[in-house]
Write a protein that holds these residues in place. Structure first.
Motif, PDB file in Angstrom:
ATOM      1  N   ASP A 434       0.848  -1.200   0.000  1.00  0.00           N
ATOM      2  CA  ASP A 434       0.000   0.000   0.000  1.00  0.00           C
ATOM      3  C   ASP A 434       0.881   1.248   0.000  1.00  0.00           C
ATOM      4  O   ASP A 434       0.602   2.223  -0.707  1.00  0.00           O
ATOM      5  N   ALA A 435       1.960   1.220   0.789  1.00  0.00           N
ATOM      6  CA  ALA A 435       2.871   2.365   0.842  1.00  0.00           C
ATOM      7  C   ALA A 435       3.536   2.595  -0.510  1.00  0.00           C
ATOM      8  O   ALA A 435       3.657   3.743  -0.971  1.00  0.00           O
ATOM      9  N   LEU A 436       3.953   1.527  -1.163  1.00  0.00           N
ATOM     10  CA  LEU A 436       4.601   1.659  -2.471  1.00  0.00           C
ATOM     11  C   LEU A 436       3.629   2.193  -3.515  1.00  0.00           C
ATOM     12  O   LEU A 436       4.005   2.982  -4.387  1.00  0.00           O
ATOM     13  N   HIS A 437       2.365   1.765  -3.426  1.00  0.00           N
ATOM     14  CA  HIS A 437       1.356   2.270  -4.359  1.00  0.00           C
ATOM     15  C   HIS A 437       1.126   3.763  -4.137  1.00  0.00           C
ATOM     16  O   HIS A 437       1.011   4.542  -5.104  1.00  0.00           O
ATOM     17  N   GLN A 438       1.067   4.193  -2.872  1.00  0.00           N
ATOM     18  CA  GLN A 438       0.888   5.621  -2.568  1.00  0.00           C
ATOM     19  C   GLN A 438       2.094   6.441  -3.033  1.00  0.00           C
ATOM     20  O   GLN A 438       1.929   7.561  -3.535  1.00  0.00           O
ATOM     21  N   ALA A 440       4.074   5.699  -5.556  1.00  0.00           N
ATOM     22  CA  ALA A 440       4.010   5.780  -7.017  1.00  0.00           C
ATOM     23  C   ALA A 440       2.998   6.841  -7.444  1.00  0.00           C
ATOM     24  O   ALA A 440       3.241   7.620  -8.375  1.00  0.00           O
ATOM     25  N   HIS A 441       1.847   6.877  -6.753  1.00  0.00           N
ATOM     26  CA  HIS A 441       0.823   7.882  -7.067  1.00  0.00           C
ATOM     27  C   HIS A 441       1.347   9.292  -6.781  1.00  0.00           C
ATOM     28  O   HIS A 441       1.113  10.220  -7.566  1.00  0.00           O
ATOM     29  N   PHE A 442       2.054   9.444  -5.660  1.00  0.00           N
ATOM     30  CA  PHE A 442       2.624  10.750  -5.302  1.00  0.00           C
ATOM     31  C   PHE A 442       3.644  11.201  -6.342  1.00  0.00           C
ATOM     32  O   PHE A 442       3.697  12.375  -6.716  1.00  0.00           O
ATOM     33  N   TYR A 443       4.428  10.262  -6.844  1.00  0.00           N
ATOM     34  CA  TYR A 443       5.411  10.588  -7.885  1.00  0.00           C
ATOM     35  C   TYR A 443       4.711  11.064  -9.154  1.00  0.00           C
ATOM     36  O   TYR A 443       5.090  12.080  -9.748  1.00  0.00           O
ATOM     37  N   ILE A 444       3.689  10.333  -9.601  1.00  0.00           N
ATOM     38  CA  ILE A 444       2.957  10.693 -10.823  1.00  0.00           C
ATOM     39  C   ILE A 444       2.351  12.090 -10.676  1.00  0.00           C
ATOM     40  O   ILE A 444       2.417  12.919 -11.594  1.00  0.00           O
ATOM     41  N   ARG A 445       1.762  12.369  -9.496  1.00  0.00           N
ATOM     42  CA  ARG A 445       1.061  13.643  -9.285  1.00  0.00           C
ATOM     43  C   ARG A 445       2.027  14.818  -9.223  1.00  0.00           C
ATOM     44  O   ARG A 445       1.726  15.904  -9.729  1.00  0.00           O
ATOM     45  N   THR A 446       3.182  14.639  -8.636  1.00  0.00           N
ATOM     46  CA  THR A 446       4.102  15.763  -8.437  1.00  0.00           C
ATOM     47  C   THR A 446       5.063  15.976  -9.600  1.00  0.00           C
ATOM     48  O   THR A 446       5.710  17.026  -9.671  1.00  0.00           O
ATOM     49  N   HIS A 447       5.155  15.026 -10.504  1.00  0.00           N
ATOM     50  CA  HIS A 447       6.085  15.162 -11.625  1.00  0.00           C
ATOM     51  C   HIS A 447       5.384  15.361 -12.964  1.00  0.00           C
ATOM     52  O   HIS A 447       6.032  15.343 -14.014  1.00  0.00           O
ATOM     53  N   GLY A 448       4.066  15.548 -12.940  1.00  0.00           N
ATOM     54  CA  GLY A 448       3.345  15.844 -14.174  1.00  0.00           C
ATOM     55  C   GLY A 448       3.332  14.704 -15.170  1.00  0.00           C
ATOM     56  O   GLY A 448       3.230  14.938 -16.376  1.00  0.00           O
ATOM     57  N   VAL A 449       3.411  13.460 -14.683  1.00  0.00           N
ATOM     58  CA  VAL A 449       3.395  12.301 -15.570  1.00  0.00           C
ATOM     59  C   VAL A 449       1.943  11.925 -15.870  1.00  0.00           C
ATOM     60  O   VAL A 449       1.060  12.072 -15.018  1.00  0.00           O
ATOM     61  N   ALA A 450       1.692  11.462 -17.068  1.00  0.00           N
ATOM     62  CA  ALA A 450       0.336  11.066 -17.464  1.00  0.00           C
ATOM     63  C   ALA A 450      -0.197  10.003 -16.500  1.00  0.00           C
ATOM     64  O   ALA A 450       0.503   9.025 -16.192  1.00  0.00           O
ATOM     65  N   GLN A 455       0.186   2.740 -13.264  1.00  0.00           N
ATOM     66  CA  GLN A 455       0.199   1.293 -13.078  1.00  0.00           C
ATOM     67  C   GLN A 455       1.495   0.684 -13.611  1.00  0.00           C
ATOM     68  O   GLN A 455       2.066  -0.234 -13.008  1.00  0.00           O
ATOM     69  N   GLU A 456       1.969   1.208 -14.739  1.00  0.00           N
ATOM     70  CA  GLU A 456       3.235   0.721 -15.313  1.00  0.00           C
ATOM     71  C   GLU A 456       4.393   0.954 -14.346  1.00  0.00           C
ATOM     72  O   GLU A 456       5.249   0.075 -14.156  1.00  0.00           O
ATOM     73  N   LEU A 457       4.410   2.131 -13.727  1.00  0.00           N
ATOM     74  CA  LEU A 457       5.465   2.427 -12.761  1.00  0.00           C
ATOM     75  C   LEU A 457       5.350   1.526 -11.543  1.00  0.00           C
ATOM     76  O   LEU A 457       6.355   0.973 -11.067  1.00  0.00           O
ATOM     77  N   TYR A 458       4.135   1.357 -11.042  1.00  0.00           N
ATOM     78  CA  TYR A 458       3.939   0.530  -9.848  1.00  0.00           C
ATOM     79  C   TYR A 458       4.353  -0.915 -10.115  1.00  0.00           C
ATOM     80  O   TYR A 458       4.955  -1.579  -9.260  1.00  0.00           O
ATOM     81  N   ASN A 459       4.039  -1.418 -11.297  1.00  0.00           N
ATOM     82  CA  ASN A 459       4.424  -2.792 -11.638  1.00  0.00           C
ATOM     83  C   ASN A 459       5.940  -2.970 -11.618  1.00  0.00           C
ATOM     84  O   ASN A 459       6.456  -3.993 -11.154  1.00  0.00           O
ATOM     85  N   SER A 460       6.683  -1.964 -12.120  1.00  0.00           N
ATOM     86  CA  SER A 460       8.149  -2.063 -12.116  1.00  0.00           C
ATOM     87  C   SER A 460       8.688  -2.016 -10.691  1.00  0.00           C
ATOM     88  O   SER A 460       9.682  -2.680 -10.373  1.00  0.00           O
ATOM     89  N   ILE A 461       8.027  -1.243  -9.816  1.00  0.00           N
ATOM     90  CA  ILE A 461       8.452  -1.185  -8.413  1.00  0.00           C
ATOM     91  C   ILE A 461       8.190  -2.533  -7.732  1.00  0.00           C
ATOM     92  O   ILE A 461       9.040  -3.057  -6.990  1.00  0.00           O
ATOM     93  N   MET A 462       6.998  -3.102  -7.981  1.00  0.00           N
ATOM     94  CA  MET A 462       6.644  -4.402  -7.394  1.00  0.00           C
ATOM     95  C   MET A 462       7.600  -5.496  -7.861  1.00  0.00           C
ATOM     96  O   MET A 462       8.042  -6.348  -7.071  1.00  0.00           O
TER      97      MET A 462
END
Length: 585
Positions: A434-438, A440-450, A455-462
């Motif tokens: 859950d922490a890793l998912h949050q 990843a979401h925080f990264y997407i939101r703060t870096h202007g990523v589509a 999900q693609e980023l989270y999968n690579s982290i997992m």
């Protein structure tokens, strides 16, 4: 009279060609800026002093030419460009966790200047509507001075970010309140002291200024985005033409060019990472525009205007500085509870005043309802104060930047993502996934990523986490993910007070999570960043202080401290650093 004297007299009195006037001003301004920097004073102060020397106060080179009228289109465009640059700094991704601090300081310092200037000038005998108009003008801070000094000093950090954001907000507030107060003044001057003031018209006027500016900025912002993405048009040309359109349409439909350009800059700064980058397209000519604008301000200065304003000018100047300083202290220290480094320096960093104030005075002069005598008095007070502010203001702002210890920090560092806007100090999660998912979401939101790439980023982290835990012991973990492409290694920092089980080798729960995201082709830099983070987080003092951080700014202060400099060094100083122990991640 000799031939030389006749030629000089003719040149002295003839109305010069606008291009010749512009050339002389640019040459004089650049020389003045160069001399000022050699003397270790702000370059824009040198521009202003060069203009004063060329103007009626000294040499009076343009006695037969109305410089202000001749170069008004250029100065208006320069003000528009400055407004776009300032507005682009109001990117939500950059200020999302500093909004309370920025808004509170901006409101308090602007209202402090408005109230104190209105009270003082009213006490000195001015009618209430003139005093109120002067008060609203006093709220403005010079965005050109602020941006120029930040770039000249290569400043970067939370104070610099807060300063430019506060300047943008107080200018927005100033322009809207000026539209209201100037409308009231026009009504009062038209109908006399016994006439009823139509507040509904003033409110309607302000609403039109605000709504019209937002609509025009959105339309032109969308147009700019489409042109850049679909036609691959030259960015410089697109931004140049769009700003010209913005200024021209605003003037035609009784909108404030400054306000529409500010909102246009806000749109570009928030729409996407690509549009934010477009605001830098005019960077190559900004130096010339800044130099020209401040030199023109010096050329346009008349000594008799300052002498005519006399005590009123002194009262306006003193009340404005006192009001902004007191408001910044109250807003920053008492209400926002920001760090001392921010609120103590903000009090003197907001002294400069130029472009916006001058522009508002010119707008007031175009109102046929305002008597010339009233406008001339306001012009004398404001221009006299601006002349003083633009001489002493840059020194105060420069002192503020140096005291904040953010000068010469706008350089590439090994770990670029350790900025306030990329820090989350209240991470709450049920377990590590859950922490890793949050994160990843925080990264997407703060870096202007589509958003669809989350999900693609989270999968690579997992995938990496399932191979082997990224916990490095001592309550820290450095998970990392991969993306297909990008312009550098980025990441976010999260602090979880409760702690999470990350299957660490020492069994300790993880409280500090540093997510590192690397594009292809950055394998070597990725290893350097990971090693540096491991060294930093292994420092007991740094780790303990991070766990006690009360907000993202507090965490950034710790990361920016001298203890971290060995780990997160500037890349242009890499060779001069002593060797450090490396660890395997």
């Amino acid at each position: 009279m000799t031939a030389i004297q006749r030629i000089w007299t003719q040149l002295y009195t003839v109305e010069l060609d606008p291009l010749l006037v512009l050339s002389i001003i640019l040459i004089g301004g650049l020389i003045g800026g160069w001399a000022a920097r050699r003397a270790h004073i702000p370059g824009l102060t040198g521009n202003l002093l060069a203009g004063i020397i060329m103007g009626p106060v000294c040499l009076d080179l343009f006695s037969g030419t109305n410089v202000t009228a001749t170069l008004r289109p250029l100065s208006t465009f320069a003000m528009g460009l400055i407004a776009v640059s300032v507005g682009s700094h109001l990117s939500y991704r950059r200020i999302h966790n500093a909004l309370r601090r920025i808004i509170t300081i901006a409101l308090c310092e602007a209202l402090g200047a408005i109230l104190l200037v209105t009270f003082v000038t009213r006490s000195l005998g001015l009618p209430w509507f003139v005093a109120l108009t002067l008060g609203t003008i006093a709220a403005a801070t010079s965005p050109a001075t602020t941006l120029s000094l930040l770039r000249e000093m290569r400043a970067k950090g939370t104070f610099s970010k807060t300063l430019v954001s506060v300047v943008a907000l107080d200018n927005m507030l100033c322009i809207m309140l000026f539209a209201f107060s100037s409308t009231l003044m026009g009504d009062f001057c038209s109908h006399g002291a016994d006439a009823r003031i139509d507040l509904s018209y003033a409110i309607t006027h302000v609403s039109w200024q605000l709504a019209g500016a937002v609509i025009l900025a959105l339309v032109l912002g969308k147009t700019t985005e489409r042109l850049i993405h679909s036609t691959h048009t030259h960015e410089f040309s697109v931004i140049f033409i769009i700003i010209l359109l913005n200024v021209g349409i605003s003037s035609t439909f009784d909108l404030s060019p400054l306000l529409t350009c500010l909102f246009f800059g806000v749109y570009l700064g928030n729409a996407s990472e690509e549009t934010a980058r477009q605001t830098q397209a005019l960077g190559p000519i900004e130096l010339l525009l800044f130099s020209c604008f401040f030199t023109m301000a010096g050329v346009s200065l008349h000594l008799h205007t300052i002498l005519h304003a006399g005590l009123l000018c002194i009262g306006y100047l003193t009340a404005r500085i006192a009001g902004k300083s007191l408001g910044a202290l109250i807003g920053g220290a008492l209400l926002a509870r920001s760090s001392r480094r921010i609120w103590s320096n903000m009090a003197i960093g907001l002294t400069p005043q130029a472009a916006v104030a001058i522009g508002l005075v010119f707008l007031l002069g175009n109102d046929p309802r305002v008597p010339e005598a009233t406008w001339s008095l306001i012009e004398a007070i404001v221009l006299g104060a601006v002349a003083v502010n633009e001489v002493i203001g840059p020194f105060f702002t420069r002192i503020a930047i140096r005291r904040s210890r953010e000068d010469n920090k706008d350089r590439r560092r090994l770990i670029e993502f350790l900025q306030e806007e990329y820090i989350l100090t209240d991470l709450k999660a049920k377990e590590k996934w859950d922490a890793l998912h949050q994160m990843a979401h925080f990264y997407i939101r703060t870096h202007g990523v589509a958003p669809h790439k989350e999900q693609e980023l989270y999968n690579s982290i997992m995938e990496r986490e399932e191979e082997c835990t990224t916990a490095i012991g001592r309550g820290a973990a450095i998970p990392h993910g991969r993306i297909a492409e990008g312009n550098g290694i980025k990441g976010v920092l999260g602090i979880c007070r409760e702690g999470l089980d990350f299957d660490a080798y020492d069994g300790a729960p993880v409280h500090i999570i540093m997510l590192v995201v690397s594009p292809r082709g950055y394998e070597k830099e990725h290893l350097e960043v990971m090693a540096s983070l491991a060294q930093m987080i292994s420092d007991d003092i740094i780790r303990t202080r991070l766990l006690a951080a009360i907000d993202p700014n507090d965490a950034w202060e710790i990361i920016e401290s001298e203890e971290v400099r060995t780990y997160n060094y500037f890349l242009d100083q890499e060779e001069s650093l002593p060797p450090t122990k490396t660890e395997t991640v």
